[in-house]
Design an enzyme around this catalytic site. Structure first.
Site, short mmCIF file in Angstrom:
data_model
loop_
_atom_site.label_atom_id
_atom_site.label_comp_id
_atom_site.label_asym_id
_atom_site.label_seq_id
_atom_site.Cartn_x
_atom_site.Cartn_y
_atom_site.Cartn_z
N SER A 1 32.86 31.84 1.82
CA SER A 1 32.04 30.65 1.58
C SER A 1 32.28 30.16 0.17
CB SER A 1 30.56 30.96 1.75
OG SER A 1 30.34 31.56 3.01
N SER B 1 20.17 24.53 4.46
CA SER B 1 20.82 25.72 4.99
C SER B 1 22.31 25.70 4.65
CB SER B 1 20.64 25.79 6.50
OG SER B 1 21.49 24.84 7.12
N LYS B 2 22.93 26.83 4.87
CA LYS B 2 24.35 26.93 4.60
C LYS B 2 25.13 25.94 5.46
CE LYS B 2 28.17 30.15 4.41
NZ LYS B 2 28.96 29.18 5.12
N ARG B 3 24.61 25.72 6.67
CA ARG B 3 25.29 24.78 7.56
C ARG B 3 25.36 23.36 6.99
NH1 ARG B 3 21.95 25.08 11.94
NH2 ARG B 3 21.25 27.07 11.10
N ASP C 1 28.26 23.29 4.71
CA ASP C 1 29.52 23.24 5.44
C ASP C 1 29.75 21.85 6.03
OD1 ASP C 1 29.77 25.87 4.84
OD2 ASP C 1 29.10 26.62 6.79
#
Ligand code: GLU
Length: 505
Positions: A287, A262-264, A267
């Protein structure tokens, strides 16, 4: 049966930035199309207007341009099967929805959100299907005239697909083989909504794949649950003989542990999940992207190609041409592929090393300029040539390794570990001797210095290398001393050596 012309499509919904998993899907479609001399279509599936994000379509197109994935037809590419944007195909879908209604494969349902909600409260695990449709307000339960009247009075309705229960549906998947699902677990999916006069994803997707003569559907694993319904739709239309072959690609998994990438994760661990930097028009959030983070597109492609497939040998570095030859959709893995972003950085390093210094120079020049340094391009290239073999994954990693080429050390200090270890009792006098030798030289090239310095080293047994490095760099980094001195030139080299002697004594 004659072989069907290979036509595949990448069909994103413009709901935001393109996820890196989507890039891999497009890449596999591209490789498959090219190796079969087929065509790759770019279709925009924008029938869900509530999820439309402005700029997403342009973003996706720009991403593929950067990555070198070329489409043969589709939005912005042209072609004979258009329009390729689903929102521009309303009338086409209406005709096919009517066909399903006419032959009893679909029906009209008037249930409001509130009615559906109260049914969900009433019946545990409620789903709209063969067991429950008889309890609902639809054209199967209402008298014909009532249905007519409700439509004429402008009541909103949806068209639902009538799934016959208790039938094993076979999805023939090129990667997973024969996937069997019983129709009883499926619900009567909504195919069309009168409110916006638009079909849902399922109907538009099938109709377009049929009309665009798509031969193979290669897409992410998350679409596998929709596949049985899609098979039923092909049948309901009477298109089973031209139904595309399916291939559902393995999920991309978190770099650490289980679960979907996931994008998390990006990050949290510090890597991009989007090809290009993305500015979310709603939240304003920015992003990171592979392009802006300093990746070469070839490296990203090569890295992604191996997430879920490999050529069956140890070969990892492959050009697009080689991948086109070697790729085999049937050899893709069924289980998820761990998104090893560290490996992605390794690929970038390998591709940087293969690149010509001349090609890399403009990018490094930008970084130099941002640090206030303006030098001719051949100087930029020379530094890349000396330093690129050092442990760098990105061009931007060069700057902290290379600042001394352009900026003389402002101070020398025993606080520096390398200096403390290598600047000894005799260093000042040794460096004075070295400076005197260098000063005499007319030829300050690597060879010119080497001849003179080596002679002195041989006679005296001195080891000038580390103190020399201290003088020119201020610490323990940088290339070979002759190369560095030659780059700096005689004047600057002598200035730095004398300054070091002066300060360190
Ligand atoms: N519009 C779907 C998506 O966003 C396409 C799925 C498919 O390829 O059938 O991925």
């Amino acid at each position: 049966m004659t072989e069907r012309k290979v036509r595949v499509r990448f069909a994103p919904s413009p709901t935001g930035a393109l996820h890196i998993g989507g890039v891999r899907t497009a890449l596999y479609n591209y490789l498959f199309a090219r190796q079969h001399g087929g065509e790759l279509i770019f279709r925009i599936e924008d029938t869900d207007s509530t999820r439309f994000v402005p700029g997403a379509e342009e973003y996706i197109i720009e991403s593929f341009k950067w990555l070198g994935i070329h489409f043969d037809e589709g939005v912005s590419f042209g072609g004979n099967y258009g329009p390729y944007r689903q929102s521009e195909r309303r009338d086409i879908y209406k005709k096919y929805v009517q066909q399903l209604l006419d032959n009893g494969k679909a029906y009209i349902a008037f249930d409001t959100q509130e009615e559906l909600e109260s049914k969900r409260q009433e019946i545990k695990n409620f789903q709209y299907d063969a067991a429950t449709r008889g309890m609902m307000r639809n054209s199967l339960t209402l008298p014909k005239e009532e249905t007519r009247r409700l439509i004429d009075e402008g009541h909103q309705y949806v068209v639902r697909f009538k799934v016959e229960p208790n039938e094993d549906i076979h999805v023939n998947d090129m990667i997973r083989g024969d996937v069997v699902i019983n129709s009883s677990i499926l619900d009567d999916k909504v195919l069309y909504k009168s409110a916006d006069e638009l079909p849902t994803y399922h109907l538009a997707n099938i109709v377009d794949d049929h009309l665009m003569e798509v031969s193979h559907v290669i897409r992410g694993e998350e679409w596998l649950p929709s596949a049985p319904l899609h098979v039923l739709l092909y049948r309901a239309f009477g298109w089973e003989t031209t139904m595309p072959a399916f291939a559902h690609l393995p999920l991309l998994l978190k770099p650490d542990g289980k679960g979907k990438l996931s994008k998390r994760d990006g990050d949290r661990l510090g890597f991009p999940v989007f090809p290009l930097e993305w500015h979310d028009p709603k939240t304003g959030e920015v992003s990171s992207g592979y392009r802006e983070s300093g990746y070469l597109p070839e490296a990203v492609i090569n890295f992604l190609a191996l997430l879920g497939w490999n050529p069956g040998t140890d070969q990892e570095i492959m050009t697009m041409e080689e991948m086109v030859k070697l790729f085999d959709i049937t050899k893709c893995s069924k289980s998820g592929a761990k998104f090893d972003y560290v490996k992605g950085m390794w690929f970038n390093r390998e591709y940087l090393l293969m690149k010509d210094n001349k090609e890399l120079a403009p990018d490094f020049d930008k970084i130099l300029r941002a640090n206030g340094i303006e030098v001719p391009m051949d100087r930029v290239e020379a530094v890349i040539g000396m330093m690129k073999m050092k442990k760098i994954n990105f061009i931007k990693d060069l700057w902290p390794l290379c600042d001394f080429f352009f900026i003389a050390p402002t101070s020398y200090s025993m606080e520096d570990k390398f200096t403390k270890k290598n600047w000894g009792e005799t260093s000042a006098s040794d460096m004075t001797e070295l400076a005197d030798i260098l000063e005499e030289l007319d030829d300050f090239s690597v060879e010119g210095q080497q001849t003179a310095v080596e002679k002195w080293v041989e006679v005296t047994g001195k080891k000038p290398w580390n103190p020399w490095r201290v003088a020119l760099v201020g610490t323990g980094k940088g290339p070979d001393m002759y190369e560095l001195s030659a780059f700096l030139g005689k004047e600057e080299t002598l200035r730095r050596i004398r300054k070091a002697i002066d300060i360190l004594k």
